[in-house]
Scaffold this motif. Structure first.
Motif, PDB file in Angstrom:
ATOM      1  N   ALA A  75       0.367   0.429 -13.969  1.00 44.38           N
ATOM      2  CA  ALA A  75       1.413   0.888 -14.889  1.00 44.38           C
ATOM      3  C   ALA A  75       2.218   2.003 -14.240  1.00 44.38           C
ATOM      4  CB  ALA A  75       0.790   1.384 -16.188  1.00 44.38           C
ATOM      5  N   ASP A  76       3.492   2.062 -14.578  1.00 42.24           N
ATOM      6  CA  ASP A  76       4.370   3.136 -14.117  1.00 42.24           C
ATOM      7  C   ASP A  76       4.347   3.314 -12.599  1.00 42.24           C
ATOM      8  OD1 ASP A  76       5.086   3.717 -16.801  1.00 42.24           O
ATOM      9  OD2 ASP A  76       3.267   4.913 -17.018  1.00 42.24           O
ATOM     10  N   GLY A  77       4.269   2.207 -11.873  1.00 39.85           N
ATOM     11  CA  GLY A  77       4.337   2.259 -10.412  1.00 39.85           C
ATOM     12  C   GLY A  77       3.043   2.626  -9.713  1.00 39.85           C
ATOM     13  N   THR A  78       1.930   2.689 -10.458  1.00 38.98           N
ATOM     14  CA  THR A  78       0.653   3.007  -9.823  1.00 38.98           C
ATOM     15  C   THR A  78      -0.455   2.052 -10.265  1.00 38.98           C
ATOM     16  OG1 THR A  78       0.061   4.613 -11.536  1.00 38.98           O
ATOM     17  CG2 THR A  78       1.143   5.481  -9.547  1.00 38.98           C
ATOM     18  N   SER A  81      -8.080   8.444 -10.321  1.00 35.92           N
ATOM     19  CA  SER A  81      -7.307   8.208  -9.098  1.00 35.92           C
ATOM     20  C   SER A  81      -6.186   7.227  -9.371  1.00 35.92           C
ATOM     21  CB  SER A  81      -8.195   7.658  -7.981  1.00 35.92           C
ATOM     22  OG  SER A  81      -9.133   8.624  -7.567  1.00 35.92           O
ATOM     23  N   LYS A  82      -5.047   7.435  -8.700  1.00 34.27           N
ATOM     24  CA  LYS A  82      -3.901   6.527  -8.812  1.00 34.27           C
ATOM     25  C   LYS A  82      -3.383   6.224  -7.418  1.00 34.27           C
ATOM     26  CE  LYS A  82      -2.544   8.100 -13.376  1.00 34.27           C
ATOM     27  NZ  LYS A  82      -1.427   8.217 -14.299  1.00 34.27           N
ATOM     28  N   PHE A  83      -2.936   4.972  -7.242  1.00 36.19           N
ATOM     29  CA  PHE A  83      -2.451   4.499  -5.953  1.00 36.19           C
ATOM     30  C   PHE A  83      -1.079   3.868  -6.138  1.00 36.19           C
ATOM     31  CE2 PHE A  83      -7.035   4.327  -6.233  1.00 36.19           C
ATOM     32  CZ  PHE A  83      -7.461   4.934  -5.064  1.00 36.19           C
ATOM     33  N   LYS A  84      -0.186   4.071  -5.176  1.00 36.03           N
ATOM     34  CA  LYS A  84       1.164   3.523  -5.261  1.00 36.03           C
ATOM     35  C   LYS A  84       1.138   2.003  -5.092  1.00 36.03           C
ATOM     36  CE  LYS A  84       3.215   7.702  -3.397  1.00 36.03           C
ATOM     37  NZ  LYS A  84       3.924   8.305  -2.250  1.00 36.03           N
ATOM     38  N   ILE A  85       1.939   1.312  -5.921  1.00 35.29           N
ATOM     39  CA  ILE A  85       1.984  -0.155  -5.851  1.00 35.29           C
ATOM     40  C   ILE A  85       2.711  -0.644  -4.602  1.00 35.29           C
ATOM     41  CG2 ILE A  85       1.831  -0.440  -8.358  1.00 35.29           C
ATOM     42  CD1 ILE A  85       4.844  -1.181  -8.320  1.00 35.29           C
ATOM     43  N   THR A  86       3.456   0.227  -3.946  1.00 29.29           N
ATOM     44  CA  THR A  86       4.228  -0.168  -2.764  1.00 29.29           C
ATOM     45  C   THR A  86       3.384  -0.282  -1.513  1.00 29.29           C
ATOM     46  OG1 THR A  86       4.805   2.153  -2.399  1.00 29.29           O
ATOM     47  CG2 THR A  86       6.403   0.797  -3.605  1.00 29.29           C
ATOM     48  N   ASP A  87       2.395   0.628  -1.357  1.00 27.32           N
ATOM     49  CA  ASP A  87       1.619   0.631  -0.117  1.00 27.32           C
ATOM     50  C   ASP A  87       0.142   0.975  -0.297  1.00 27.32           C
ATOM     51  OD1 ASP A  87       1.775   3.343  -0.663  1.00 27.32           O
ATOM     52  OD2 ASP A  87       2.929   3.852   1.131  1.00 27.32           O
ATOM     53  N   GLY A  88      -0.315   1.172  -1.531  1.00 28.92           N
ATOM     54  CA  GLY A  88      -1.715   1.486  -1.794  1.00 28.92           C
ATOM     55  C   GLY A  88      -2.107   2.925  -1.502  1.00 28.92           C
ATOM     56  N   SER A  89      -1.130   3.755  -1.104  1.00 26.98           N
ATOM     57  CA  SER A  89      -1.456   5.151  -0.777  1.00 26.98           C
ATOM     58  C   SER A  89      -1.807   5.926  -2.046  1.00 26.98           C
ATOM     59  CB  SER A  89      -0.288   5.816  -0.049  1.00 26.98           C
ATOM     60  OG  SER A  89       0.851   5.879  -0.886  1.00 26.98           O
ATOM     61  N   ALA A 100      -1.584   8.350  -4.914  1.00 24.97           N
ATOM     62  CA  ALA A 100      -0.536   9.029  -5.673  1.00 24.97           C
ATOM     63  C   ALA A 100      -1.121  10.193  -6.465  1.00 24.97           C
ATOM     64  CB  ALA A 100       0.158   8.047  -6.622  1.00 24.97           C
ATOM     65  N   HIS A 101      -2.429  10.105  -6.794  1.00 26.07           N
ATOM     66  CA  HIS A 101      -3.096  11.160  -7.562  1.00 26.07           C
ATOM     67  C   HIS A 101      -4.577  11.141  -7.195  1.00 26.07           C
ATOM     68  CE1 HIS A 101      -4.940  13.045 -11.137  1.00 26.07           C
ATOM     69  NE2 HIS A 101      -3.808  13.724 -11.196  1.00 26.07           N
ATOM     70  N   PRO A 102      -5.137  12.289  -6.750  1.00 24.68           N
ATOM     71  CA  PRO A 102      -6.561  12.348  -6.405  1.00 24.68           C
ATOM     72  C   PRO A 102      -7.437  12.204  -7.653  1.00 24.68           C
ATOM     73  CG  PRO A 102      -5.390  14.390  -5.787  1.00 24.68           C
ATOM     74  CD  PRO A 102      -4.423  13.510  -6.519  1.00 24.68           C
ATOM     75  N   PRO A 103      -8.739  12.050  -7.505  1.00 20.98           N
ATOM     76  CA  PRO A 103      -9.559  12.564  -6.430  1.00 20.98           C
ATOM     77  C   PRO A 103      -9.678  11.670  -5.190  1.00 20.98           C
ATOM     78  CG  PRO A 103     -10.982  11.740  -8.162  1.00 20.98           C
ATOM     79  CD  PRO A 103      -9.567  11.615  -8.651  1.00 20.98           C
ATOM     80  N   ALA A 104      -9.260  10.419  -5.243  1.00 18.98           N
ATOM     81  CA  ALA A 104      -9.324   9.589  -4.038  1.00 18.98           C
ATOM     82  C   ALA A 104      -8.501  10.248  -2.932  1.00 18.98           C
ATOM     83  CB  ALA A 104      -8.799   8.188  -4.322  1.00 18.98           C
ATOM     84  N   THR A 105      -8.985  10.129  -1.698  1.00 19.47           N
ATOM     85  CA  THR A 105      -8.264  10.701  -0.560  1.00 19.47           C
ATOM     86  C   THR A 105      -7.807   9.621   0.424  1.00 19.47           C
ATOM     87  OG1 THR A 105     -10.343  11.061   0.641  1.00 19.47           O
ATOM     88  CG2 THR A 105      -9.501  12.898  -0.684  1.00 19.47           C
ATOM     89  N   ARG A 106      -8.326   8.406   0.255  1.00 15.41           N
ATOM     90  CA  ARG A 106      -7.956   7.295   1.137  1.00 15.41           C
ATOM     91  C   ARG A 106      -7.215   6.219   0.356  1.00 15.41           C
ATOM     92  NH1 ARG A 106     -12.856   4.868   2.594  1.00 15.41           N
ATOM     93  NH2 ARG A 106     -13.751   6.000   0.865  1.00 15.41           N
ATOM     94  N   PRO A 107      -6.258   5.551   0.989  1.00 19.84           N
ATOM     95  CA  PRO A 107      -5.510   4.488   0.302  1.00 19.84           C
ATOM     96  C   PRO A 107      -6.381   3.271   0.034  1.00 19.84           C
ATOM     97  CG  PRO A 107      -4.920   4.538   2.623  1.00 19.84           C
ATOM     98  CD  PRO A 107      -5.829   5.728   2.380  1.00 19.84           C
TER      99      PRO A 107
END
Length: 148
Positions: A104-107, A115-123, A125-132
């Motif tokens: 949702a909303d691009g993540t 944790s949130k990840f960008k839909i464009t590249d999996g990077s 967008a919001h921790p606690p994750a530190t790896r894509p």
């Protein structure tokens, strides 16, 4: 040390008649020990595919533009950041290995710790994750999206 017989040892031990039956039912392996398939193009392989590349996940119309769809059984999420642009990532969060829950909303969003990840590249967008999220290989052929 455990001794494991090679295919050559088994073939010699079984003789010509037994070897034919044994080889007909087995896949091979290359010099690195990797398995190879004995399935011919157009012949059903173990997952029911018939010479097509990978398992069909969805049609292109099933993936919303600016969003995505999670395929929990396949542990993959497919996104469509822009019209006609499809990406695929692991659906397993890199923080604590939870399965992501929404797009949702691009993540791509993990329900366990936020944790949130960008839909464009999996990077991230919001921790606690530190790896894509690791990218997964897909093919888009016409209206079909297939996991490679």
């Amino acid at each position: 040390m455990t001794y494991r017989p090679t295919r050559r040892t088994i073939l010699i031990a079984t003789g010509a008649t037994g070897a034919t039956a044994l080889v007909a039912g087995c896949g091979g392996s290359d010099d690195n020990g990797d398995s190879t398939s004995t399935t011919s193009p157009g012949q059903d392989d173990q997952d029911g595919q018939t010479g097509q590349e990978g398992k069909e996940l969805a049609t292109t119309s099933e993936i919303p533009v600016g969003g995505g769809t999670i395929f929990k059984a396949d542990e993959v999420v497919v996104t469509q950041p822009e019209q006609g642009q499809f990406k695929a990532f692991s659906a397993i969060c890199t923080h604590q290995q939870c399965t992501v829950g929404t797009v949702a909303d691009g993540t791509i969003n993990c329900p366990c710790h936020g944790s949130k990840f960008k839909i464009t590249d999996g990077s991230v967008a919001h921790p606690p994750a530190t790896r894509p999220l690791p990218e997964k290989k897909i093919t888009v052929d016409g209206n079909s999206i297939r996991l490679v």
